[in-house]
Write a protein that holds these residues in place. Structure first.
Motif, short mmCIF file in Angstrom:
data_model
loop_
_atom_site.label_atom_id
_atom_site.label_comp_id
_atom_site.label_asym_id
_atom_site.label_seq_id
_atom_site.Cartn_x
_atom_site.Cartn_y
_atom_site.Cartn_z
N GLY A 383 0.83 -1.21 0.00
CA GLY A 383 0.00 0.00 0.00
C GLY A 383 0.86 1.25 0.00
O GLY A 383 1.92 1.29 0.62
N CYS A 384 0.38 2.28 -0.74
CA CYS A 384 1.16 3.53 -0.81
C CYS A 384 0.25 4.67 -1.23
O CYS A 384 -0.17 4.73 -2.39
CB CYS A 384 2.33 3.39 -1.79
SG CYS A 384 3.29 4.91 -1.99
N ALA A 385 -0.10 5.56 -0.31
CA ALA A 385 -0.81 6.82 -0.60
C ALA A 385 -2.05 6.60 -1.47
O ALA A 385 -2.11 7.06 -2.61
CB ALA A 385 0.14 7.81 -1.27
N GLY A 386 -3.03 5.86 -0.94
CA GLY A 386 -4.27 5.65 -1.68
C GLY A 386 -4.13 4.72 -2.86
O GLY A 386 -4.93 4.77 -3.81
N GLN A 387 -3.14 3.84 -2.83
CA GLN A 387 -2.88 2.93 -3.94
C GLN A 387 -2.50 1.56 -3.40
O GLN A 387 -1.83 1.45 -2.38
CB GLN A 387 -1.76 3.50 -4.81
CG GLN A 387 -1.42 2.66 -6.04
CD GLN A 387 -0.28 3.26 -6.85
OE1 GLN A 387 0.50 4.04 -6.33
NE2 GLN A 387 -0.20 2.91 -8.10
N LEU A 388 -2.96 0.54 -4.09
CA LEU A 388 -2.55 -0.83 -3.79
C LEU A 388 -1.85 -1.41 -5.01
O LEU A 388 -2.33 -1.27 -6.14
CB LEU A 388 -3.76 -1.70 -3.43
CG LEU A 388 -4.44 -1.43 -2.08
CD1 LEU A 388 -5.65 -2.34 -1.91
CD2 LEU A 388 -3.47 -1.62 -0.92
N VAL A 389 -0.71 -2.04 -4.77
CA VAL A 389 0.07 -2.64 -5.86
C VAL A 389 0.20 -4.14 -5.58
O VAL A 389 0.80 -4.54 -4.58
CB VAL A 389 1.46 -2.00 -5.98
CG1 VAL A 389 2.25 -2.66 -7.11
CG2 VAL A 389 1.33 -0.50 -6.22
N PHE A 390 -0.38 -4.96 -6.46
CA PHE A 390 -0.32 -6.41 -6.36
C PHE A 390 0.69 -6.92 -7.39
O PHE A 390 0.68 -6.50 -8.55
CB PHE A 390 -1.69 -7.04 -6.63
CG PHE A 390 -2.78 -6.55 -5.71
CD1 PHE A 390 -3.06 -7.21 -4.53
CD2 PHE A 390 -3.53 -5.42 -6.03
CE1 PHE A 390 -4.06 -6.77 -3.69
CE2 PHE A 390 -4.53 -4.96 -5.20
CZ PHE A 390 -4.80 -5.64 -4.02
N ARG A 391 1.52 -7.88 -6.96
CA ARG A 391 2.53 -8.43 -7.87
C ARG A 391 2.52 -9.95 -7.75
O ARG A 391 2.66 -10.50 -6.65
CB ARG A 391 3.90 -7.86 -7.54
CG ARG A 391 4.99 -8.27 -8.54
CD ARG A 391 6.28 -7.51 -8.29
NE ARG A 391 6.16 -6.11 -8.68
CZ ARG A 391 6.01 -5.10 -7.83
NH1 ARG A 391 5.97 -5.34 -6.52
NH2 ARG A 391 5.91 -3.86 -8.25
N VAL A 392 2.33 -10.63 -8.87
CA VAL A 392 2.30 -12.09 -8.93
C VAL A 392 3.43 -12.55 -9.85
O VAL A 392 3.44 -12.22 -11.04
CB VAL A 392 0.95 -12.62 -9.43
CG1 VAL A 392 0.97 -14.15 -9.50
CG2 VAL A 392 -0.18 -12.14 -8.52
N ALA A 393 4.39 -13.29 -9.30
CA ALA A 393 5.54 -13.77 -10.07
C ALA A 393 5.56 -15.30 -10.05
O ALA A 393 5.59 -15.91 -8.98
CB ALA A 393 6.84 -13.22 -9.50
N ASP A 394 5.49 -15.91 -11.24
CA ASP A 394 5.50 -17.38 -11.30
C ASP A 394 6.88 -17.87 -11.71
O ASP A 394 7.79 -17.07 -11.96
CB ASP A 394 4.41 -17.88 -12.26
CG ASP A 394 4.60 -17.40 -13.68
OD1 ASP A 394 5.75 -17.47 -14.18
OD2 ASP A 394 3.63 -16.96 -14.32
#
Length: 462
Positions: A383-394
């Motif tokens: 989470g960062c300043a009103g933002q969500l960052v999702f990261r999926v690495a296979d």
């Protein structure tokens, strides 16, 4: 688009507005010139400024006194003149000039006596005394009557024009700034209107300007907005009709298809030859494929309508827990190790929770499908300043060059291995969700090992 109350204003053409400011600038310049001339005249009348011929007249009046005095009296030299006292051998007895000034003055006097030119700005009066010769140096210029001002300020003939030029430029700058501010203020309604139309906010009160040409531009923009509104409405109705037609067609096809497949399955229960049974099994398999394709059409139509979001505040931790459970169940079927990392997560997030879960589910489906058995998937969320960052690495083979560019497109598949049950819709749905959230979907490959990395960024509503 309605005109706001009180928006009716007296208007003027841009040409006349410019002429108004030009007239004001001209009048203030004339006024400034008049004030300058009055100040100069007052300076001469009050004796604050000495006229250009003052020194010449003063020297003529003091000439006899300087020549007849027994002992040289420097107080007889009128202001603002300077002097050099020579003996008859040409030796300097005394002077109020510096050595350099004396040297230059002697050179000019020699040229003046020999009629070979000289500096016309400087005049030299040669006065013979009984025991010496006095040379009085003066110029034909205006001077301040105060010795202090005469010493520290420029000559009035240079200083007064310089002051006038300074105020003239200041007047020009002030006029230009005021004209620019007026234009900026008049352009604000146009900028606001364009911003609202760009944001598809087509119903708002129209604000008029005080300039006729700009109001004409506003009228044109208003017509464009009305045309855009009609176009968007027609496009929306067309999209709705298309989705309804797709739904109707798929429904109409499913009914006879169900009958065909049901009858074929009933016939398979009877005793037929191997050749007939093979034909019936082909009918059943083909019917299943058709049903799968019909579901695919419905899924694509739903993906295109993700712009209609339901904003609500939901628990971020609960949402991540749900995704971890779903992904964990998928990974266990292939013996895949799932690593989850969380960082700086807010307690709540405002957005469409169902849409977000759906996008992440499709990203996980792709990751699980292309990760080999006993592989590894890393899932991180920050989470960062009103933002969500999702990261999926296979730990699969990663994207090809064309896949990096096109994998988020509708129905895109790289090869047969990537044409699984989603038929190229998984990342497309995730990309549509990211755009609905005002975020982005980024595709990349690992740099240190094989595997794909999908990053979903979403912005909080409000």
């Amino acid at each position: 688009m309605a005109v706001s109350k009180g928006a009716r204003r007296k208007t003027i053409s841009l040409h006349k507005l410019f002429l108004q400011y030009l007239a004001v600038f001209s009048l203030t310049t004339i006024l400034l010139a008049g004030v300058t001339l009055l100040c100069v005249e007052a300076g001469f009348r009050s004796g604050f400024v000495l006229p250009a011929n003052y020194a010449e007249r003063a020297v003529k009046e003091a000439r006899d006194g300087i020549a007849r005095s027994d002992a040289f009296d420097r107080t007889l030299i009128p202001f603002p003149c300077t002097y050099i006292l020579f003996d008859f051998d040409g030796t300097v007895i005394e002077s109020d000039m510096t050595p350099g000034e004396i040297e230059r003055a002697v050179e000019r006097i020699r040229k003046q006596l020999n009629h070979t030119g000289g500096n016309a700005a400087y005049q030299y009066a040669i006065i013979e005394r009984s025991d010496s010769v006095c040379v009085v140096c003066y110029d034909i210029r205006a001077h301040f009557s105060s010795p202090v001002l005469h010493k520290w300020l420029w000559n009035p003939e240079l200083l007064i024009p310089l002051i006038f030029l300074t105020f003239f430029l200041l007047n020009a700058v002030v006029t230009a700034v005021q004209f620019g501010r007026r234009l900026k203020r008049e352009l604000e309604p146009i900028v606001e209107t364009v911003d609202k139309i760009a944001g598809r906010e087509l119903h708002f009160e129209k604000k008029l300007t005080g300039i006729r040409e700009l109001n004409a531009v506003l009228d044109t923009i208003e017509e464009m907005g009305a045309t855009l509104e009609e176009s968007l409405k027609a496009q929306w109705e067309m999209e709705q009709n298309r989705r309804m037609q797709i739904a109707a067609v798929t429904h109409d096809i499913k009914i006879p298809l169900t009958v065909v497949r049901g009858n074929a399955e009933l016939l398979l229960e009877e005793d037929f030859s191997d050749e007939d049974r093979e034909l019936l099994e082909g009918i059943c398999a083909g019917s299943g494929k058709i049903e799968q394709y019909l579901g695919l059409l419905n899924e694509a139509a739903k993906a295109e309508s993700t712009g209609q979001m339901r904003a609500e505040c939901f628990s971020v931790a609960e949402c991540i827990d749900e995704m971890e459970r779903q992904a964990g169940a998928q990974c266990r079927r292939k013996g895949i190790v799932l690593n989850v990392k969380r960082k700086n997560l807010p307690q709540t997030f405002c957005g469409d929770r169902e849409l977000l879960v759906r996008a992440l589910s499709n990203i996980f489906d792709n990751a699980v499908e292309y990760t080999p058995e006993q592989g590894e998937i890393a899932f991180s969320v920050e989470g960062c300043a009103g933002q969500l960052v999702f990261r999926v690495a296979d730990s699969g083979k990663g994207f090809s060059d064309s896949g990096l560019r096109l994998a988020a497109g509708q129905f895109y598949t790289e090869c047969q291995e990537r044409s699984g049950k989603h038929y190229g819709l998984g990342l497309f749905i995730a990309d549509m969700a990211a755009r609905s959230y005002g975020g982005s979907l980024t595709l990349a490959n690992k740099t240190d090992q094989t595997g794909a990395v999908v990053t979903l960024s979403v912005l909080e509503f409000g």
